[in-house]
Design a protein around this motif. Structure first.
Motif, short mmCIF file in Angstrom:
data_model
loop_
_atom_site.label_atom_id
_atom_site.label_comp_id
_atom_site.label_asym_id
_atom_site.label_seq_id
_atom_site.Cartn_x
_atom_site.Cartn_y
_atom_site.Cartn_z
N LYS A 71 42.67 43.80 27.56
CA LYS A 71 41.28 44.19 27.82
C LYS A 71 40.77 43.55 29.11
CE LYS A 71 39.57 42.67 24.00
NZ LYS A 71 38.55 42.33 22.97
N HIS B 14 33.43 48.93 35.71
CA HIS B 14 33.14 47.96 34.66
C HIS B 14 31.67 47.55 34.70
CE1 HIS B 14 37.50 47.67 34.80
NE2 HIS B 14 37.46 47.07 33.64
N GLU C 54 44.80 37.46 26.47
CA GLU C 54 43.52 37.60 27.15
C GLU C 54 42.96 36.22 27.50
OE1 GLU C 54 39.10 39.68 26.63
OE2 GLU C 54 40.39 39.36 24.88
N ASP D 62 37.34 43.98 30.07
CA ASP D 62 35.89 44.02 30.08
C ASP D 62 35.25 42.66 30.32
OD1 ASP D 62 37.00 43.43 27.51
OD2 ASP D 62 35.00 43.61 26.64
#
Length: 300
Positions: free
Chosen positions: A277, A215, A94, A279
């Motif tokens: 992820k 999102h 990430e 987000d």
């Protein structure tokens, strides 16, 4: 500035905004957007990239300007990755993709069409060179490196097979090979690819807008830091590097314009591909796309 914003930048941005709005209203589903994006990735983007790389005249490029841009990418990426991984404590993959958002600009699908609207084909040679750099080198690097990090337990042979089947990498490789060997591509084939490739930017931006609409936009420390590095630090690094040496002024202006563009969608696409992820990554793309509207208009 206002004319450039309304006539050259907003028409390109409108496809991203339209997808975002229709996604929020529930008129287009994520599954439908994913199907559109898959078609664009498998068919339209390779058709867009191959003629670009095949037709490059490397002798007309200012390699010093490209080197400054590339060096700025390397320096900022290292800093951003250290911040995301060590200070903000994100997982390695990430953090890798978060750092990618600070230096991988949406050159092919966003800055390139905008520059052509503003400057025309001849005047946008600097943008074309940076699009070629990002398409042939930066893009390929992140596709391969992200795959290696995400699948560290996969054998080298399997990894090579996975990379070899990527249609964008195939287009990059064949375009580079045909350019170096000076292979003449039949005009009907080039015309077909240019016709097909023209649909890649609007369809990809529309699909991205739909996917991103799911999102939240609430800022976080990570979103603020990475967006700031992208919109402020990256153009500043490129501008500072370009103060060294002499070159035609349009190369300096357009290189900084390119660096000031929004984060490219590829970090988000790679995150989805490898189950990372999104987000934090998705809002960075949204915020930089919105905030860069005004900086791009001012710089242009």
């Amino acid at each position: 500035m206002l004319h450039v914003l309304t006539h050259d930048i907003l028409p390109v941005f409108s496809m991203l905004a339209l997808g975002f709005i229709l996604g929020r209203l529930g008129k287009v589903s994520r599954a439908e957007a994913a199907a559109l994006n898959r078609i664009a990735f498998l068919v339209m983007q390779p058709a867009l990239i191959f003629p670009l790389i095949n037709g490059l005249d490397w002798g007309s490029f200012r390699l010093d300007a490209i080197a400054v841009y590339a060096g700025s990418q390397v320096a900022l990426f290292a800093l951003a990755f250290w911040i995301a991984y060590r200070l903000l404590r994100h997982e390695m993959l990430e953090a890798w993709l978060l750092a990618m958002t600070t230096i991988f600009v949406n050159t092919l699908l966003y800055i390139w069409p905008i520059s052509y609207l503003i400057y025309g084909e001849a005047a946008s040679l600097p943008i074309t060179s940076l699009v070629a750099w990002d398409a042939a080198v930066t893009f390929a690097f992140f596709i391969v490196s992200t795959g290696v990090i995400a699948h560290r337990d996969v054998s080298a042979v399997q990894m090579v097979k996975r990379v070899a089947m990527n249609p964008v990498l195939i287009a990059i490789m064949l375009g580079s090979l045909s350019n170096v060997l000076r292979i003449t591509i039949p005009e009907p084939l080039l015309a077909a690819m240019k016709f097909t490739g023209a649909g890649a930017p609007p369809i990809t931006l529309f699909a991205l807008g739909v996917v991103l609409s799911g999102h939240a936009l609430r800022p976080s420390v990570t979103i603020g830091v990475m967006s700031g590095l992208k919109l402020l630090a990256f153009p500043a690094l490129v501008w500072g590097g370009l103060q060294l040496g002499a070159r035609p002024p349009e190369w300096n202006t357009l290189s900084v314009l390119c660096a000031a563009g929004p984060s490219g969608a590829m970090a988000f696409a790679l995150a989805m591909l490898h189950g990372v992820k999104t987000d934090q990554i998705a809002p960075i793309i949204i915020w930089t796309s919105i905030l860069s509207l005004f900086s791009l208009a001012w710089l242009a």
